[in-house]
Design a protein around this motif. Structure first.
Motif, short mmCIF file in Angstrom:
data_model
loop_
_atom_site.label_atom_id
_atom_site.label_comp_id
_atom_site.label_asym_id
_atom_site.label_seq_id
_atom_site.Cartn_x
_atom_site.Cartn_y
_atom_site.Cartn_z
N GLY A 91 0.82 -1.21 0.00
CA GLY A 91 0.00 0.00 0.00
C GLY A 91 0.85 1.25 0.00
N ASP A 92 1.92 1.25 0.81
CA ASP A 92 2.84 2.39 0.84
C ASP A 92 3.48 2.61 -0.52
N ALA A 126 2.24 1.79 -3.46
CA ALA A 126 1.21 2.29 -4.38
C ALA A 126 0.97 3.78 -4.15
N ARG A 127 0.90 4.19 -2.88
CA ARG A 127 0.69 5.61 -2.58
C ARG A 127 1.87 6.45 -3.04
N ARG A 171 1.69 7.41 -6.79
CA ARG A 171 0.65 8.33 -7.25
C ARG A 171 1.19 9.75 -7.39
#
Length: 108
Positions: free
Chosen positions: A100-101, A103-104, A107
């Motif tokens: 998740g980190d 992916a963020r 962005r």
């Protein structure tokens, strides 16, 4: 809790889901250390690309930003790629939070 696919016909254990990541990382053996590229990772291991000469059975430490140093054992090595098995499974929550980190961070 584990991320895994249903076992293939003839297999009794499900294979952990491999997450394609392609990140720079560090890899150390008892004798040397070098950079490597992490190709994929699962709760039970990883695939790396490295210039190090590795053999099945070599003990290694994979150094991943955000996950830290993870001990492992080389299961196979061929043409600069190698499979690293972790001695225990990475915790599902730890791996999911790390992904998740990543992916963020990608962005805009």
């Amino acid at each position: 809790r584990a991320l895994s696919k249903a076992p293939r016909a003839g297999r009794t254990r499900a294979r952990p889901i491999r997450l394609l990541v392609e990140l720079d990382a560090g890899l150390a053996t008892e004798a040397s250390r070098a950079g490597c590229q992490l190709i994929d990772i699962s709760q039970g291991g990883a695939k790396v690309r490295t210039a190090l000469t590795l053999r099945a059975g070599d003990k290694v430490t994979l150094d991943l930003a955000g996950l830290g140093k993870i001990p492992g054992v080389i299961r196979w090595a061929k043409q600069g790629n190698a499979g690293v098995a972790f001695p225990g499974q990475l915790a599902y929550r730890r791996l999911a939070a790390w992904v998740g980190d990543l992916a963020r961070a990608e962005r805009p």
